[in-house]
Design a protein around this motif. Structure first.
Motif, mmCIF file in Angstrom:
data_model
loop_
_atom_site.group_PDB
_atom_site.id
_atom_site.type_symbol
_atom_site.label_atom_id
_atom_site.label_comp_id
_atom_site.label_asym_id
_atom_site.label_seq_id
_atom_site.Cartn_x
_atom_site.Cartn_y
_atom_site.Cartn_z
ATOM 1 N N HIS A 1 30.085 8.961 33.899
ATOM 2 C CA HIS A 1 31.363 9.445 33.388
ATOM 3 C C HIS A 1 31.266 10.843 32.820
ATOM 4 C CE1 HIS A 1 31.825 4.907 33.059
ATOM 5 N NE2 HIS A 1 32.564 5.291 34.087
ATOM 6 N N GLY A 2 30.170 11.562 33.169
ATOM 7 C CA GLY A 2 30.061 12.943 32.715
ATOM 8 C C GLY A 2 29.749 13.030 31.235
ATOM 9 N N GLY A 3 28.567 12.495 30.855
ATOM 10 C CA GLY A 3 28.218 12.369 29.441
ATOM 11 C C GLY A 3 27.640 13.610 28.807
ATOM 12 N N ALA A 4 27.451 14.689 29.568
ATOM 13 C CA ALA A 4 26.852 15.878 28.958
ATOM 14 C C ALA A 4 27.811 16.453 27.928
ATOM 15 C CB ALA A 4 26.549 16.912 30.042
ATOM 16 N N ALA A 5 27.249 16.956 26.823
ATOM 17 C CA ALA A 5 28.088 17.458 25.722
ATOM 18 C C ALA A 5 28.693 18.802 26.086
ATOM 19 C CB ALA A 5 27.277 17.605 24.457
ATOM 20 N N ARG B 1 17.749 28.502 12.463
ATOM 21 C CA ARG B 1 17.925 27.836 13.756
ATOM 22 C C ARG B 1 19.125 26.890 13.742
ATOM 23 N NH1 ARG B 1 11.784 26.095 15.033
ATOM 24 N NH2 ARG B 1 12.602 25.699 17.118
ATOM 25 N N GLN B 2 19.466 26.424 14.951
ATOM 26 C CA GLN B 2 20.624 25.549 15.148
ATOM 27 C C GLN B 2 20.181 24.090 15.121
ATOM 28 O OE1 GLN B 2 23.848 26.476 16.353
ATOM 29 N NE2 GLN B 2 23.497 28.686 16.516
ATOM 30 N N VAL B 3 20.876 23.283 14.334
ATOM 31 C CA VAL B 3 20.564 21.857 14.279
ATOM 32 C C VAL B 3 21.826 21.076 14.650
ATOM 33 C CG1 VAL B 3 19.776 19.965 12.791
ATOM 34 C CG2 VAL B 3 18.944 22.298 12.385
ATOM 35 N N VAL B 4 21.683 20.114 15.545
ATOM 36 C CA VAL B 4 22.800 19.202 15.813
ATOM 37 C C VAL B 4 22.334 17.795 15.485
ATOM 38 C CG1 VAL B 4 24.413 18.268 17.524
ATOM 39 C CG2 VAL B 4 23.750 20.686 17.625
ATOM 40 N N THR B 5 23.097 17.106 14.645
ATOM 41 C CA THR B 5 22.812 15.717 14.306
ATOM 42 C C THR B 5 23.877 14.840 14.957
ATOM 43 O OG1 THR B 5 24.216 15.597 12.353
ATOM 44 C CG2 THR B 5 22.007 16.532 12.047
ATOM 45 N N VAL B 6 23.694 13.529 14.850
ATOM 46 C CA VAL B 6 24.652 12.625 15.480
ATOM 47 C C VAL B 6 26.066 12.846 14.911
ATOM 48 C CG1 VAL B 6 24.359 10.653 13.895
ATOM 49 C CG2 VAL B 6 24.895 10.237 16.316
ATOM 50 N N GLU B 7 26.138 13.304 13.650
ATOM 51 C CA GLU B 7 27.449 13.549 13.037
ATOM 52 C C GLU B 7 28.213 14.666 13.751
ATOM 53 O OE1 GLU B 7 24.623 13.247 11.286
ATOM 54 O OE2 GLU B 7 24.938 12.058 9.464
ATOM 55 N N GLY B 8 27.451 15.534 14.456
ATOM 56 C CA GLY B 8 28.093 16.701 15.056
ATOM 57 C C GLY B 8 28.475 16.522 16.519
ATOM 58 N N LEU B 9 28.295 15.330 17.057
ATOM 59 C CA LEU B 9 28.555 15.152 18.492
ATOM 60 C C LEU B 9 30.039 15.139 18.831
ATOM 61 C CD1 LEU B 9 25.934 12.533 19.718
ATOM 62 C CD2 LEU B 9 25.935 15.014 20.043
ATOM 63 N N ALA B 10 30.853 14.627 17.934
ATOM 64 C CA ALA B 10 32.283 14.529 18.234
ATOM 65 C C ALA B 10 33.069 14.731 16.938
ATOM 66 C CB ALA B 10 32.610 13.158 18.831
ATOM 67 N N ALA B 11 34.323 15.127 17.094
ATOM 68 C CA ALA B 11 35.191 15.326 15.926
ATOM 69 C C ALA B 11 35.399 13.973 15.229
ATOM 70 C CB ALA B 11 36.523 15.906 16.380
ATOM 71 N N PRO B 12 35.684 14.001 13.916
ATOM 72 C CA PRO B 12 35.923 12.748 13.197
ATOM 73 C C PRO B 12 36.980 11.912 13.918
ATOM 74 C CG PRO B 12 35.856 14.580 11.653
ATOM 75 C CD PRO B 12 35.780 15.172 13.037
ATOM 76 N N GLY B 13 36.722 10.613 14.033
ATOM 77 C CA GLY B 13 37.673 9.744 14.707
ATOM 78 C C GLY B 13 37.490 9.695 16.214
ATOM 79 N N HIS B 14 36.597 10.521 16.735
ATOM 80 C CA HIS B 14 36.343 10.527 18.173
ATOM 81 C C HIS B 14 34.897 10.167 18.454
ATOM 82 C CE1 HIS B 14 40.027 12.853 17.836
ATOM 83 N NE2 HIS B 14 40.251 12.591 19.117
ATOM 84 N N LEU B 15 34.647 9.764 19.704
ATOM 85 C CA LEU B 15 33.281 9.458 20.105
ATOM 86 C C LEU B 15 32.869 10.334 21.282
ATOM 87 C CD1 LEU B 15 33.189 5.525 20.005
ATOM 88 C CD2 LEU B 15 32.298 7.128 18.299
ATOM 89 N N HIS B 16 31.618 10.762 21.256
ATOM 90 C CA HIS B 16 30.997 11.416 22.410
ATOM 91 C C HIS B 16 30.865 10.365 23.521
ATOM 92 C CE1 HIS B 16 27.605 12.984 24.786
ATOM 93 N NE2 HIS B 16 27.894 14.177 24.312
ATOM 94 N N PRO B 17 30.937 10.772 24.796
ATOM 95 C CA PRO B 17 30.823 9.791 25.893
ATOM 96 C C PRO B 17 29.580 8.895 25.783
ATOM 97 C CG PRO B 17 31.401 11.957 26.767
ATOM 98 C CD PRO B 17 31.219 12.128 25.297
ATOM 99 N N VAL B 18 28.486 9.436 25.286
ATOM 100 C CA VAL B 18 27.284 8.599 25.149
ATOM 101 C C VAL B 18 27.504 7.552 24.037
ATOM 102 C CG1 VAL B 18 24.817 8.569 24.588
ATOM 103 C CG2 VAL B 18 25.744 10.381 26.057
ATOM 104 N N GLN B 19 28.134 7.969 22.950
ATOM 105 C CA GLN B 19 28.439 7.006 21.876
ATOM 106 C C GLN B 19 29.372 5.906 22.401
ATOM 107 O OE1 GLN B 19 29.920 10.124 19.164
ATOM 108 N NE2 GLN B 19 28.341 9.500 17.688
#
Ligand SMILES: Cc1cc2nc3c(=O)[nH]c(=O)nc-3n(C[C@H](O)[C@H](O)[C@H](O)COP(=O)(O)OP(=O)(O)OC[C@H]3O[C@@H](n4cnc5c(N)ncnc54)[C@H](O)[C@@H]3O)c2cc1C
Ligand code: FES
Ligand code: FES
Lengths: 293, 157
Positions: free
Chosen positions: B153-157, B71-89
């Protein structure tokens, strides 16, 4: 965590055969939200954990107007809560499912697991009781159907044999003009078990109540129907006085204990308050349903 | 006896040998070094271990690693590329929704899951989606504000 060997059958017949082979030394794993807690705490120490998570074709919610609703053993509480079919035809079940724990737990927990766990406070159980749900069980000698009204025998205990699996829950088609409601009373609004749970279902023909179901959670060794209270309602309009009289009888049917969540007298009193409220709300819903085109 | 399982974690296929009684949370943290998901209670109560499993938020302490096989797992580490933040972060930082930070990865994963399904939630919907995430520091007000702002601000991934 207790250590165990793990079995993962791909079909229902394979699962039944493995369960027959390992019997009391195995425990069935569905969503795992109860079983993992028991394994971590050491309350359960099976040699084998038999996961049904990969058994083909147990994850479904199907409806048709003649046979009613069928919910496969792997349908999650969240799937039941959000299913358009459940919300349309059995809204009280979606409502009750939405009161269980958190989104994260509801995404794991199965409805069938809530039934098999047979906790007196299981949140979906009063709703399933007022909807006349039946469990379809499969075992080494075939299958049988047991109404949930006769399924629970004590806290955590059911009529299921250790070699049986619950394959699906079956709900008869809803009759027109019914309304139903579930109230979960807990000390905190989030992540807490019910101190008292009450479900009521009312069917109206014009103003007259033609059928009623009342089920109580967390006030007896099993979830129970309040049969005398149901009879009290049938054959007359649902007035505040009628609801009050039925609530008296529901309160008399409760046999609560005192524990960390509440005392027995408090629970009895809350059965009264919540039953009255629940009946009146169910009647309102039944009326508004009757007015739909 | 250990058995191999294949997990797609943050988009990358990984094979790990696991004991049947290991939880997904322990495998993420101890075997794969992904310590974003936190172990608060280990009983499904606190939400600090929340990850997305096949897109749905779950408490990873209440899942066996063997159950997650394939199965597919997404953790907080996978939300954005290194050095970037997801809109929710980003919103959590901007709105001061982080204090000690222990609940934060779980909060963010639960919030991201909500916005993926419901891009424009009401405040009541935000609170309902975060029911299973306990925070001992913030009092929740800023967390809810942050999620509402991320939605705008359109936080959906
Ligand atoms: C943090 C937390 C909060 C909770 N809050 C609530 C709450 O508010 N209200 C509530 O009602 N419950 C609550 N629960 C309990 C739990 O989530 C439910 O009882 C859940 O529905 C169990 O389903 P499951 O699939 O996870 O069961 P599992 O843990 O997999 O199984 C439960 C039991 O049923 C048996 N079993 C499961 N499926 C089958 C089957 N198909 N055939 C035969 N046997 C089977 C298992 O062997 C086991 O004994 C909570 C649990 C946690 C961890
Ligand atoms: S660590 Fe998993 S819910 Fe608390
Ligand atoms: S910021 Fe400390 S627990 Fe939430």
């Amino acid at each position: 965590m207790h250590r165990f060997d793990y079995l993962e059958p791909a079909t229902l017949s394979e699962a039944v055969a493995l369960l027959a082979q390992h019997g009391a030394r195995a425990r069935v794993l569905a969503g795992g939200t109860d079983l993992l807690t028991a394994l971590k705490e050491g309350w359960e120490r099976p040699d084998w954990v038999l996961s049904i998570g990969r058994v083909a074709d147990l994850r479904y919610i199907r409806y048709d107007s003649r046979d009613g609703l069928r919910i496969g053993a792997l349908a999650t509480v969240r799937e039941v809560e959000t299913s358009p079919l459940v919300r349309k035809h059995y809204p009280v079940l979606a409502e009750a499912a939405g009161t269980l724990a958190s989104v994260q737990i509801r995404n794991l927990a199965t409805l069938a697991g809530n039934v098999c766990r047979a906790s007196p406070s299981g949140d979906t159980l009063p709703a399933l009781l007022v909807l006349d749900a039946e469990a379809r069980l499969v075992g080494p000698s075939g299958e049988r159907r047991v109404p949930l009204a006769r399924f629970f025998v004590g806290p955590g205990r059911t009529v299921m044999e250790p070699t049986e699996l619950l394959a699906e829950l079956v709900l008869p088609p809803p009759r027109p003009g019914t309304g139903a409601h579930y109230i979960k009373h807990s000390l905190r609004r989030a992540m807490d078990l019910a101190v008292v749970g009450v479900a009521a279902l009312v069917a109206l023909d014009g103003e007259t109540c033609v059928d009623a179901r009342i089920a109580l959670g967390a006030v007896a060794p099993t979830p129970i129907r309040a049969l005398a209270a149901e009879e009290q309602l049938v054959g007359r309009p649902i007035t505040p006085d009628a609801a009050e009289a039925a609530a008296d009888l529901a309160q008399a049917a409760a046999r609560p204990i005192t524990d960390v969540r509440g005392t027995a007298p408090y629970r009895r009193r809350m059965v009264h308050v919540l039953t009255r409220r629940c009946i009146l709300r169910a009647a309102e819903l039944a009326q508004s349903q009757g007015r739909l085109p | 006896m250990k058995r191999p399982v294949t997990l797609t974690i943050n988009g990358e296929r990984q094979e790990v040998a696991v004991e049947p009684w290991w939880t997904l949370l322990d495998v993420l943290r101890e075997e794969l070094g992904l310590t974003g998901a936190k172990k608060g209670c280990d009983r499904g109560d606190c939400g600090a271990c929340t990850v997305l499993l096949d897109g749905k938020p779950v408490t990873s302490c209440m899942v066996l690693a063997v159950q997650a096989d394939g199965r597919q797992v997404v953790t907080v580490e996978g939300l954005a590329a290194p050095g970037h933040l997801h809109p929710v972060q980003r919103a959590f930082v901007d709105y001061g929704a982080v204090q000690c930070g222990f609940c934060t990865p779980g909060m963010i994963m639960a919030a991201v899951a909500l916005l993926n399904e419901t891009p424009h939630p009401t405040e009541a919907e935000v609170r309902a989606a975060l029911t299973g995430n306990l925070c001992r520091c913030t009092g929740y007000a800023k967390i809810v504000q942050a999620v509402m702002a991320a939605a705008q601000h359109g936080g959906a991934a």
